[in-house]
Motif scaffolding. Structure first.
Motif, PDB file in Angstrom:
ATOM      1  N   SER A   1       1.423   8.483  -0.383  1.00 54.87           N
ATOM      2  CA  SER A   1       2.838   8.129  -0.295  1.00 54.87           C
ATOM      3  C   SER A   1       3.297   8.307   1.141  1.00 54.87           C
ATOM      4  O   SER A   1       3.106   9.379   1.734  1.00 54.87           O
ATOM      5  N   VAL A   2       3.900   7.258   1.713  1.00 55.21           N
ATOM      6  CA  VAL A   2       4.334   7.298   3.104  1.00 55.21           C
ATOM      7  C   VAL A   2       5.448   6.272   3.316  1.00 55.21           C
ATOM      8  O   VAL A   2       5.448   5.199   2.705  1.00 55.21           O
ATOM      9  N   ASP A   3       6.431   6.632   4.137  1.00 56.11           N
ATOM     10  CA  ASP A   3       7.534   5.736   4.504  1.00 56.11           C
ATOM     11  C   ASP A   3       8.249   5.164   3.284  1.00 56.11           C
ATOM     12  O   ASP A   3       8.576   3.973   3.227  1.00 56.11           O
ATOM     13  N   GLY A   4       8.479   5.997   2.277  1.00 56.94           N
ATOM     14  CA  GLY A   4       9.230   5.560   1.114  1.00 56.94           C
ATOM     15  C   GLY A   4       8.476   4.665   0.156  1.00 56.94           C
ATOM     16  O   GLY A   4       9.091   4.079  -0.746  1.00 56.94           O
ATOM     17  N   ALA A   5       7.166   4.554   0.303  1.00 56.18           N
ATOM     18  CA  ALA A   5       6.364   3.718  -0.591  1.00 56.18           C
ATOM     19  C   ALA A   5       5.146   4.502  -1.076  1.00 56.18           C
ATOM     20  O   ALA A   5       4.619   5.361  -0.370  1.00 56.18           O
ATOM     21  N   THR A   6       4.731   4.192  -2.293  1.00 58.77           N
ATOM     22  CA  THR A   6       3.562   4.830  -2.897  1.00 58.77           C
ATOM     23  C   THR A   6       2.478   3.785  -3.103  1.00 58.77           C
ATOM     24  O   THR A   6       2.716   2.747  -3.723  1.00 58.77           O
ATOM     25  N   TYR A   7       1.287   4.057  -2.574  1.00 58.02           N
ATOM     26  CA  TYR A   7       0.184   3.102  -2.598  1.00 58.02           C
ATOM     27  C   TYR A   7      -0.879   3.576  -3.600  1.00 58.02           C
ATOM     28  O   TYR A   7      -1.234   4.761  -3.641  1.00 58.02           O
ATOM     29  N   THR A   8      -1.420   2.621  -4.362  1.00 54.26           N
ATOM     30  CA  THR A   8      -2.554   2.847  -5.246  1.00 54.26           C
ATOM     31  C   THR A   8      -3.586   1.769  -4.971  1.00 54.26           C
ATOM     32  O   THR A   8      -3.289   0.574  -5.123  1.00 54.26           O
ATOM     33  N   ILE A   9      -4.779   2.143  -4.524  1.00 49.98           N
ATOM     34  CA  ILE A   9      -5.878   1.199  -4.294  1.00 49.98           C
ATOM     35  C   ILE A   9      -6.976   1.580  -5.285  1.00 49.98           C
ATOM     36  O   ILE A   9      -7.493   2.703  -5.231  1.00 49.98           O
ATOM     37  N   LEU A  10      -7.349   0.669  -6.169  1.00 49.52           N
ATOM     38  CA  LEU A  10      -8.169   1.016  -7.322  1.00 49.52           C
ATOM     39  C   LEU A  10      -9.290   0.013  -7.534  1.00 49.52           C
ATOM     40  O   LEU A  10      -9.113  -1.191  -7.336  1.00 49.52           O
ATOM     41  N   TRP A  11     -10.429   0.531  -7.947  1.00 48.91           N
ATOM     42  CA  TRP A  11     -11.519  -0.301  -8.450  1.00 48.91           C
ATOM     43  C   TRP A  11     -11.979   0.280  -9.772  1.00 48.91           C
ATOM     44  O   TRP A  11     -12.063   1.499  -9.949  1.00 48.91           O
ATOM     45  N   GLN A  12     -12.320  -0.594 -10.728  1.00 42.37           N
ATOM     46  CA  GLN A  12     -12.813  -0.158 -12.027  1.00 42.37           C
ATOM     47  C   GLN A  12     -13.919  -1.096 -12.473  1.00 42.37           C
ATOM     48  O   GLN A  12     -13.800  -2.323 -12.369  1.00 42.37           O
TER      49      GLN A  12
END
Length: 287
Positions: A248-259
């Motif tokens: 989470s940075v600069d007011g945004a939350t990132y999710t990078i996912l592989w399944q």
């Protein structure tokens, strides 16, 4: 009672202790080895009295130790056996060290071949390496200064301040996904910050069948990146894994996912997908 001995070499006579009878000693005059006869003459004969190192009456310490040839051969044989054992031990040890060294070298070369390119400074993406299946990599560039590469043409959807970029590569490639939420989770950047299990399983298909197998954190530029790995068995599909990076940075939350299949979790495709992610010219997932 002292006995008189005569040297068979220089013919000097001298008195000796009767305990030296039938034993070998050195002549006090010439130094040659002689045997004291038990039937030597009694005292009274002319005796040699000029020995500089021995007294007139020789004592037990004048006896000369006589080496046993059989004992010498046995000692040499034992020494040779000990030497051969040491030589064999060192040979085995050096062979073992050589095998370990070759194994480490092969493992190092294997790791080197698995390394993925890292994004260069200034936001320039280094092209992915040629893969056996000749995948076509597409770069998704967001207007919010971030980008990532997919092994095909990604799809995009958005709803209520959430942007999701995803690709379903099927049973071979698996599922690739990037989710950006316009919300801040400052607690994730605490030194002891943790992500809930619900958050770890967010956007993971069949998440109820997977459990957290590993989780760790690394610090990027001013924020903390959380890596979670889920594993489990999905009916009719076998062992599956989900690897997720969250920050989470600069007011945004990132999710990078592989399944996908657990056997593909360490493949070049999956590794390159993660390291190709860039935010403002930096590659936070390349560490």
């Amino acid at each position: 009672m002292p006995i008189v001995a005569t040297c068979s070499h220089c013919h000097a006579t001298f008195e000796a202790n009767d305990r030296l009878a039938d034993k070998k000693i050195r002549c006090p005059k010439c130094g040659e080895v002689i045997r004291i006869s038990s039937g030597a003459a009694t005292p009274g004969a002319t005796t040699f009295r000029g020995a500089p190192a021995l007294s007139r009456n020789l004592m037990d310490d004048a006896e000369i130790p006589i080496k046993d040839p059989l004992a010498d051969r046995a000692a040499h044989s034992l020494a040779r056996k000990k030497f051969r054992r040491r030589l064999m031990l060192w040979s085995v040890l050096l062979t073992f060290v050589a095998i370990i060294g070759v194994g480490i070298y092969i493992a190092y070369q294997k790791v080197q071949t698995m390394k993925m390119p890292v994004a260069a400074a200034g936001g320039i993406i280094i092209p992915p390496p040629p893969l056996a299946d000749q995948l076509h990599w597409s770069t998704f560039e967001s207007p919010n200064d971030w980008s990532i590469q997919f092994p095909d043409v990604p799809q995009e959807s958005s709803a209520d301040g959430t942007t999701t970029i995803w690709l379903d590569g099927g049973p071979d490639l698996g599922r690739f996904l990037v989710e950006v939420r316009q919300e801040s989770n400052a607690a994730w950047n605490n030194l002891t910050g943790q992500i809930s299990v619900e958050e770890a399983k967010r956007e993971v298909n069949s998440a109820n069948l997977l459990s957290v197998a590993d989780r760790r954190s690394l610090f990027a530029t001013g924020y903390q990146v959380h890596r979670i790995r889920l594993t489990g068995d999905i009916p009719m599909q076998g062992s599956h894994s989900a690897i997720t990076y969250k920050f989470s940075v600069d007011g945004a939350t990132y999710t990078i996912l592989w399944q996908g299949k657990t056997s593909e979790a360490g493949s070049q495709v999956v590794r390159h997908f993660f390291v190709s992610f860039q935010r403002k010219g930096a590659a936070p997932l390349s560490g």
